[in-house]
Design a protein around this motif. Structure first.
Motif, mmCIF file in Angstrom:
data_model
loop_
_atom_site.group_PDB
_atom_site.id
_atom_site.type_symbol
_atom_site.label_atom_id
_atom_site.label_comp_id
_atom_site.label_asym_id
_atom_site.label_seq_id
_atom_site.Cartn_x
_atom_site.Cartn_y
_atom_site.Cartn_z
ATOM 1 N N ALA A 8 0.843 -1.207 0.000
ATOM 2 C CA ALA A 8 0.000 0.000 0.000
ATOM 3 C C ALA A 8 0.870 1.246 0.000
ATOM 4 N N GLY A 9 1.822 1.297 -0.933
ATOM 5 C CA GLY A 9 2.577 2.528 -1.181
ATOM 6 C C GLY A 9 1.837 3.347 -2.223
ATOM 7 N N LEU A 10 2.504 4.354 -2.761
ATOM 8 C CA LEU A 10 1.818 5.250 -3.698
ATOM 9 C C LEU A 10 1.355 4.510 -4.946
ATOM 10 N N GLY A 11 2.199 3.610 -5.467
ATOM 11 C CA GLY A 11 1.852 2.905 -6.703
ATOM 12 C C GLY A 11 0.683 1.960 -6.520
ATOM 13 N N TYR A 29 -2.855 -5.877 -0.021
ATOM 14 C CA TYR A 29 -2.280 -6.522 1.168
ATOM 15 C C TYR A 29 -1.036 -5.756 1.578
ATOM 16 N N GLU A 30 -1.038 -5.197 2.779
ATOM 17 C CA GLU A 30 0.077 -4.364 3.250
ATOM 18 C C GLU A 30 0.702 -4.978 4.501
ATOM 19 N N THR A 116 -10.570 -2.146 1.679
ATOM 20 C CA THR A 116 -9.778 -2.454 0.474
ATOM 21 C C THR A 116 -8.367 -2.843 0.889
ATOM 22 N N VAL A 117 -7.816 -2.093 1.873
ATOM 23 C CA VAL A 117 -6.457 -2.398 2.342
ATOM 24 C C VAL A 117 -6.553 -3.332 3.543
ATOM 25 N N ARG A 118 -5.854 -4.456 3.439
ATOM 26 C CA ARG A 118 -5.767 -5.409 4.572
ATOM 27 C C ARG A 118 -4.405 -5.218 5.221
ATOM 28 N N ARG A 132 0.511 -16.543 0.003
ATOM 29 C CA ARG A 132 0.742 -16.937 1.398
ATOM 30 C C ARG A 132 1.359 -15.769 2.147
ATOM 31 N N PHE A 133 0.841 -15.534 3.356
ATOM 32 C CA PHE A 133 1.313 -14.408 4.161
ATOM 33 C C PHE A 133 2.062 -14.911 5.394
ATOM 34 N N ALA A 134 2.864 -13.985 5.971
ATOM 35 C CA ALA A 134 3.726 -14.362 7.101
ATOM 36 C C ALA A 134 2.926 -14.832 8.311
ATOM 37 N N ASP A 135 1.674 -14.363 8.448
ATOM 38 C CA ASP A 135 0.867 -14.779 9.609
ATOM 39 C C ASP A 135 0.195 -16.138 9.391
ATOM 40 N N GLY A 136 0.528 -16.800 8.266
ATOM 41 C CA GLY A 136 -0.005 -18.136 8.004
ATOM 42 C C GLY A 136 -1.283 -18.131 7.188
#
Ligand SMILES: Cc1cc2nc3c(=O)[nH]c(=O)nc-3n(C[C@H](O)[C@H](O)[C@H](O)COP(=O)(O)OP(=O)(O)OC[C@H]3O[C@@H](n4cnc5c(N)ncnc54)[C@H](O)[C@@H]3O)c2cc1C
Length: 371
Positions: A8-11, A29-30, A116-118, A132-136
């Protein structure tokens, strides 16, 4: 057809916003747990990126938060010689206004539908349509867009290229509330950019919207491990200031006074870039934008390119809502050409900054006819 944006940066946010105004959904996903968890850094000068804000329907709001007077510029030599001073007249067009990076990010975040942003979802890997995310946790996607910045993890799905150190190390410092604490230094720096370019060193000071002045001290032609080998104790801000003043011995005392006036916020930053003209073979279901795709020396193009990438990918997807590969192909064709030119120009500017006679060469760049 689901679109997953990592970062979730500018781009990434420009892409999400342009998809939204064109009636398309996505999820961003941020990694950061919330929008305010870390500072977003200083000012950005936004020029070509204004087109992205227009496509996002946000250009009027952008003009309301942009600082036109931030276009002011002073260029000096280490002995204090003023080579160039440009003051922005009242009501001048906002061609390259400065904006606080956090304000611009907030503008984009606030323009998106809730959820929209998680937050707190650090991307780890992707395979056959599953993230896959670091939190599993997991999520599915049809199109994955890596907007995860300079040290992108998504990039490895498309290319082995990695950012390399470009021989510049920067120590970032700050003087908070400068009008009250150091009014003399405040008027010296002025309302915008203040550059002192020496042989192998530079001092760049910049007025920020929150009343602070940020200062970047650059050490050129230095190695990637310079912070470790320089002997500067970066965990002791007072000792850092003393050492940095020593490093700038021989410069006009007004410049070392700026360093001595800084508070305890010290950020060492090694500067890296991706190869100019990086491309990758078309890969179903994955693409990149922003620094993840084309990290370049920080001479004022990166944020503009990231915003444009996001907006133009959004428009391409809106034009081909049932054919993501066609949209990505059209986006990448234009993006590779546009950002290669910007990266080449940034590398040329970087070479000028690193040259022994940087101040005079930059002056000639801004005033080629000598006027
Ligand atoms: C000191 C400095 C000054 C600059 N000044 C200017 C300027 O004046 N004008 C200009 O045009 N450019 C400027 N730039 C360049 C500009 O900051 C970048 O090019 C721009 O921010 C890139 O945007 P981006 O969206 O690609 O990446 P970023 O803004 O870096 O955003 C990436 C996002 O991805 C998230 N992320 C990273 N990894 C993961 C993961 N694994 N999972 C989930 N999320 C992840 C990050 O937390 C971040 O929120 C400057 C750069 C620097 C360093």
């Amino acid at each position: 057809m689901s679109i997953a944006i990592v970062g979730a940066g500018l781009g990434g946010l420009a892409l999400a916003r342009v998809l939204h105004v064109n009636g398309m959904d996505c999820v961003v996903y941020e990694r950061d747990p919330s929008r305010d968890v870390r500072g977003q850094g200083g000012m950005l000068d936004i020029h070509s990126g204004q087109r992205a804000l227009r496509e996002a329907g946000l250009v009027d709001q952008f003009h309301a938060i942009a600082r036109g007077e931030g276009q002011d510029m002073r260029l000096l030599e280490p002995d204090g010689t003023l080579l160039l001073q440009e003051d922005t007249p009242e009501g001048a067009p906002l061609e390259r206004p400065e904006v606080d990076r956090a304000d611009l990010r907030d503008l984009l975040l606030d323009s998106l539908p809730e959820h929209t942003v998680r937050w707190g979802r650090a991307f780890e890997s992707a395979d056959t349509g599953v993230l896959r995310f670091a939190d599993g946790s997991n999520a599915t996607y049809d199109l994955l867009v890596g907007a995860d910045g300079a040290n992108s993890r998504v990039r490895a799905l498309l290319t082995d290229a990695r950012p390399a150190h470009i021989g510049q190390n920067v120590v970032e410092l700050r003087i908070a509330d400068i009008d009250r604490t150091h009014p003399d230094l405040a008027s010296m720096v002025g309302r915008g950019n203040y550059w002192v370019l020496g042989n192998g060193r530079s001092l760049a000071a910049q007025r920020n919207g929150d009343g602070c002045v940020r200062i970047g001290l650059s050490f050129y032609n230095t190695a990637e491990d310079w912070f470790a080998t320089s002997g500067i104790p970066f965990d002791d801000p007072a000792a850092v200031r003393t050492r940095l003043v020593e490093e700038f011995t021989g410069w006009d005392p007004r410049f070392t006074a700026l360093i001595a006036a800084c508070d305890d916020t010290v950020a060492p930053r090694a500067i890296t870039a991706l190869p100019v003209g990086l491309t990758w073979p078309p890969t179903p279901g994955v693409t990149l934008l922003g620094d993840a795709a084309h990290l370049m020396p920080p001479v004022g193009e990166g944020a503009n390119m990231a915003l444009l990438d996001g907006a133009l990918l959004g428009l391409a997807l809106a034009a081909h809502p049932d054919d993501f590969p066609a949209a990505v192909e059209a986006y990448e064709r234009e993006m590779f050409e546009r950002t290669s030119a910007a990266a080449r120009m940034s590398a040329d500017m970087q070479e000028l900054l690193m040259s022994p006679d940087a101040a005079r060469r930059i002056l000639a760049f801004f005033r080629p006819d000598g006027v």
